[in-house]
Design an enzyme around this catalytic site. Structure first.
Site, PDB file in Angstrom:
ATOM      1  CG  HIS A  55       0.206   0.054   2.825  1.00 20.58           C
ATOM      2  ND1 HIS A  55      -0.194  -0.854   3.228  1.00 20.58           N
ATOM      3  CD2 HIS A  55       0.351   0.995   2.468  1.00 20.58           C
ATOM      4  CE1 HIS A  55       0.995  -1.151   4.591  1.00 20.58           C
ATOM      5  NE2 HIS A  55       1.187   0.289   4.531  1.00 20.58           N
TER       6      HIS A  55
HETATM    7  C1  T46 Z   1       2.944   0.980   6.876  1.00 20.25           C
HETATM    8  C2  T46 Z   1       3.789  -0.535   7.267  1.00 20.25           C
HETATM    9  C3  T46 Z   1       5.100  -0.096   7.288  1.00 20.25           C
HETATM   10  C4  T46 Z   1      -4.031  -0.254  13.095  1.00 20.25           C
HETATM   11  O1  T46 Z   1      -5.622  -0.730  14.283  1.00 20.25           O
HETATM   12  N1  T46 Z   1      -3.596   0.644  13.622  1.00 20.25           N
HETATM   13  C5  T46 Z   1      -1.811   0.825  13.513  1.00 20.25           C
HETATM   14  O2  T46 Z   1      -2.130   1.565  13.261  1.00 20.25           O
HETATM   15  C6  T46 Z   1      -1.961   0.356  12.231  1.00 20.25           C
HETATM   16  C7  T46 Z   1      -0.136   0.546  11.311  1.00 20.25           C
HETATM   17  C8  T46 Z   1      -2.966  -1.068  11.271  1.00 20.25           C
HETATM   18  N2  T46 Z   1      -3.942  -1.750  12.182  1.00 20.25           N
HETATM   19  C9  T46 Z   1      -4.706  -2.492  12.126  1.00 20.25           C
HETATM   20  C10 T46 Z   1      -5.391  -2.647  10.237  1.00 20.25           C
HETATM   21  C11 T46 Z   1      -4.545  -3.579  10.068  1.00 20.25           C
HETATM   22  O3  T46 Z   1      -6.506  -4.590  10.817  1.00 20.25           O
HETATM   23  O4  T46 Z   1      -3.601  -3.845  12.162  1.00 20.25           O
HETATM   24  C12 T46 Z   1      -3.983  -3.927  11.108  1.00 20.25           C
HETATM   25  C13 T46 Z   1      -2.820  -4.909  10.296  1.00 20.25           C
HETATM   26  O5  T46 Z   1      -2.600  -3.689   8.985  1.00 20.25           O
HETATM   27  P1  T46 Z   1      -1.885  -3.859   8.046  1.00 20.25           P
HETATM   28  O6  T46 Z   1      -2.507  -4.609   7.491  1.00 20.25           O
HETATM   29  O7  T46 Z   1      -1.432  -2.485   7.034  1.00 20.25           O
HETATM   30  O8  T46 Z   1       0.165  -3.836   8.525  1.00 20.25           O
HETATM   31  P2  T46 Z   1       1.140  -3.715   7.591  1.00 20.25           P
HETATM   32  O9  T46 Z   1       2.095  -4.400   8.006  1.00 20.25           O
HETATM   33  O10 T46 Z   1       0.817  -4.069   6.125  1.00 20.25           O
HETATM   34  O11 T46 Z   1       1.773  -2.286   7.484  1.00 20.25           O
HETATM   35  C14 T46 Z   1       1.621  -1.582   7.966  1.00 20.25           C
HETATM   36  C15 T46 Z   1       1.290   0.178   8.446  1.00 20.25           C
HETATM   37  O12 T46 Z   1      -1.080  -0.224   8.031  1.00 20.25           O
HETATM   38  C16 T46 Z   1       1.647   0.757   6.751  1.00 20.25           C
HETATM   39  O13 T46 Z   1       1.275   2.192   7.537  1.00 20.25           O
HETATM   40  O14 T46 Z   1       3.288   1.813   5.937  1.00 20.25           O
HETATM   41  O15 T46 Z   1       3.350  -1.357   8.260  1.00 20.25           O
END
Ligand code: T46
Length: 152
Positions: A55
């Site tokens: 993303h």
């Molecule tokens: C990024 C990379 C480096 C939350 O509820 N609060 C938060 O602050 C974050 C970051 C995530 N979430 C929830 C949203 C999803 O349901 O945690 C779950 C996993 O998030 P995501 O799939 O977006 O995780 P990554 O590892 O793909 O990405 C994360 C960050 O979301 C993103 O901003 O830049 O780490």
């Protein structure tokens, strides 16, 4: 690469102490971090074969720091891409707006700390690559020769 850059943090070691006394790395907003930190999260326990991210953010700025172990980060725009290895607590990767990112090759015990400029807001995410690409082309065209942050 545009809207990304490496940041070197200080490594403070007391020369009067022996090696096992360790290291101290301070990080201050307005010094090493070019924004006020509103949120902190960390990613750990990731399988070596797993790939996360996929993303971009419209406005969010972040600094990624691998506190232990190592991880690779692929950063990408419609025009260029790069793979950065984070393998030291004294190295940070700044990622500004409109950069696609994927994190992969997490080593055993890797812990990725993220400092973020905003609270969590799902509407700031672009999770579909085609939608990202179209919006990013507009964003970088409008930024012209004056992007938010200089190239690495
Ligand atoms: C990024 C990379 C480096 C939350 O509820 N609060 C938060 O602050 C974050 C970051 C995530 N979430 C929830 C949203 C999803 O349901 O945690 C779950 C996993 O998030 P995501 O799939 O977006 O995780 P990554 O590892 O793909 O990405 C994360 C960050 O979301 C993103 O901003 O830049 O780490």
């Amino acid at each position: 690469m545009i809207n990304t850059r490496m940041i070197e943090f200080r490594d403070i070691r007391d020369p009067r102490q022996q090696e096992f006394y360790g290291h101290l790395t301070p990080i201050e907003c307005g010094q090493e971090i070019p924004f006020d930190v509103k949120r902190i999260y960390y990613i750990y326990g990731v399988d070596h074969a797993a790939r996360r991210g996929y993303h971009s953010h419209r406005d969010l700025e972040q600094v990624l720091i691998c506190l232990g172990g190592s991880v690779k980060i692929q950063v990408k725009t419609p025009y260029e891409e790069e793979i950065v290895t984070l393998d030291s607590p004294t190295k940070g990767l700044y990622i500004g707006p409109m950069i696609w990112r994927e994190m992969f090759a997490f080593s055993e015990h890797a812990a990725l700390l993220v400092l973020a400029s905003r609270h969590y807001d799902e509407s700031d995410y672009l999770r579909d690559y085609s939608a990202y690409e179209a919006e990013a082309r507009r964003y970088f065209r409008e930024a012209g020769e004056h992007p938010a942050v200089p190239h690495i």
